[in-house]
Enzyme design. Structure first.
Site, PDB file in Angstrom:
ATOM      1  N   GLY A 111      24.542 -70.264 -22.983  1.00 13.65           N
ATOM      2  CA  GLY A 111      25.928 -70.338 -23.815  1.00 13.65           C
ATOM      3  C   GLY A 111      26.613 -69.202 -23.995  1.00 13.65           C
ATOM      4  O   GLY A 111      27.763 -69.064 -23.924  1.00 13.65           O
ATOM      5  N   GLU A 114      27.771 -67.761 -20.620  1.00 16.20           N
ATOM      6  CA  GLU A 114      28.891 -68.689 -20.490  1.00 16.20           C
ATOM      7  C   GLU A 114      30.347 -68.180 -21.148  1.00 16.20           C
ATOM      8  O   GLU A 114      31.516 -68.272 -20.456  1.00 16.20           O
ATOM      9  CB  GLU A 114      28.769 -70.018 -20.492  1.00 16.20           C
ATOM     10  CG  GLU A 114      27.595 -70.726 -19.568  1.00 16.20           C
ATOM     11  CD  GLU A 114      27.271 -72.249 -19.928  1.00 16.20           C
ATOM     12  OE1 GLU A 114      27.335 -72.941 -18.867  1.00 16.20           O
ATOM     13  OE2 GLU A 114      26.834 -72.439 -21.078  1.00 16.20           O
ATOM     14  N   GLU A 134      18.757 -72.026 -18.661  1.00 16.81           N
ATOM     15  CA  GLU A 134      18.722 -73.436 -18.846  1.00 16.81           C
ATOM     16  C   GLU A 134      17.764 -74.095 -18.039  1.00 16.81           C
ATOM     17  O   GLU A 134      17.180 -75.117 -18.550  1.00 16.81           O
ATOM     18  CB  GLU A 134      20.258 -73.997 -18.504  1.00 16.81           C
ATOM     19  CG  GLU A 134      21.139 -73.740 -19.770  1.00 16.81           C
ATOM     20  CD  GLU A 134      21.872 -72.463 -19.522  1.00 16.81           C
ATOM     21  OE1 GLU A 134      22.810 -72.221 -20.239  1.00 16.81           O
ATOM     22  OE2 GLU A 134      21.412 -71.693 -18.734  1.00 16.81           O
TER      23      GLU A 134
END
Length: 260
Positions: A111, A114, A134
Site C-alpha cells: 500500500g 500504491e 502482496e
C-alpha cells in the site's frame, strides 16, 4: 471520525507537509486512509498552498497495509469494500488540484508503493526499497498497484515485480522511471524542498491548470486532452499572472505572481 492520530500536517508558506506517523511500520490502515482524506480536505481550503509533500516518519515511508485488518477480512464483500476505499484515496491524490510529491525513505511497500504511485512526483532517499509483495501473502495489490505500476514502468518489469513480490532498490527505481531522482541522507531534505519551492514560485492558476491538463491527457483520449489544454490555456491568458510573467520576462526580472 476519530481525532487524527496517524497524520501530521504542517504548512510552511506555500508548501503543505503531510507526515504519516503510524508506528511501528506506518501501516496504511483504514483509519490512516480516512485521516489522509481529512487532511487533504483541509489543504484544499488553504488558498496559499501550492505544493504538497507527502512523507513517512524519519524511518520509513509506508511498509504496507494493516495486516491485522487484512487477517480479519474474510468475505468477498469486506475485501471489495477495503479495495474500493483504497482506490478512492489514491484516485483523490492522483487528481488532487495541486501537485503532490512523495518523499520516499526506507520501506515503500504494498500500500505504501500504491500511495507513492498515486502522487504526481516521487523522489527517494538512497535507502528506499520499493515493491508490491502482496503475492507472497496469497493476495494481490488492491489499491491500484496492478493498474499504476505497468503504466509507470515497462510492463514486463511491472508484471515480474507483481508476480514475484520482488523488491527493488532506489537506484533501480530511478533507472525504471519509477522515481524522479535519488538523493543521499545529507541532501535529501534540501533537494525535496528545493523542488517544492521551485514549483511554488509559479502562479497557482498556471500550476493547477497544467496539472489538470496533464491528467486529462493521461486518462482520456488525446483529443480530449487537447481540448482541456486549450480551455485551460485560455483561462491562464486572462489572468494577472500571465501579464506579470510576460512583463517580467521581457524586462529581465523575476516574476512576482499573485495567484490571480
Amino acid at each position: 471520525m476519530k481525532a487524527i492520530e496517524h497524520i501530521r500536517l504542517k504548512v510552511e508558506g506555500a508548501i503543505a507537509i503531510i507526515t504519516i506517523d503510524h508506528p511501528p511500520v506506518n501501516a496504511l490502515s483504514m483509519q490512516t486512509m480516512a485521516e489522509l482524506h481529512e487532511v487533504l480536505t483541509e489543504i484544499e481550503q488553504k488558498k496559499e498552498v501550492k505544493v504538497v509533500l507527502l512523507r513517512g516518519n524519519e524511518k520509513l515511508f509506508v511498509a504496507g497495509a494493516d495486516l491485522y485488518e487484512l487477517l480479519k477480512t474474510e468475505t468477498n464483500e469486506e475485501a471489495y469494500k477495503m479495495s474500493k476505499l483504497g482506490h478512492e484515496l489514491m484516485d483523490r491524490i492522483e487528481n488532487f488540484p495541486i501537485p503532490v510529491i512523495a518523499l520516499v525513505e526506507g520501506a515503500c511497500l504494498g500500500g505504501g508503493l500504491e500511495l507513492a504511485m498515486a502522487c504526481h512526483i516521487r523522489i527517494a532517499k538512497d535507502n528506499a526499497i520499493f515493491g508490491l509483495p502482496e503475492i507472497t501473502l496469497g493476495i494481490i495489490p488492491g489499491a491500484g498497484g496492478t493498474q499504476r505500476l505497468p503504466k509507470l514502468i515497462e510492463s514486463s518489469k511491472a508484471i515480474e515485480m507483481i508476480l514475484t513480490g520482488r523488491r527493488i532498490s532506489a537506484g533501480d527505481a530511478k533507472n525504471l522511471g519509477l522515481v524522479l531522482d535519488v538523493y543521499s541522507e545529507e541532501s535529501f531534505e534540501q533537494e525535496a524542498f528545493s523542488l517544492a519551492n521551485n514549483i511554488a514560485d509559479k502562479g497557482k492558476v498556471a500550476i493547477t491548470s497544467a496539472l489538470k491538463a496533464i491528467q486529462a491527457g493521461l486518462h482520456h483520449s488525446e483529443q480530449e486532452g487537447f481540448e482541456v489544454e486549450a480551455n485551460l490555456f485560455g483561462l491562464c491568458c486572462t489572468t494577472n499572472d500571465k501579464q506579470e510573467g510576460i512583463s517580467a520576462f521581457l524586462n529581465k526580472r523575476k516574476a512576482k505572481f499573485e495567484d490571480r
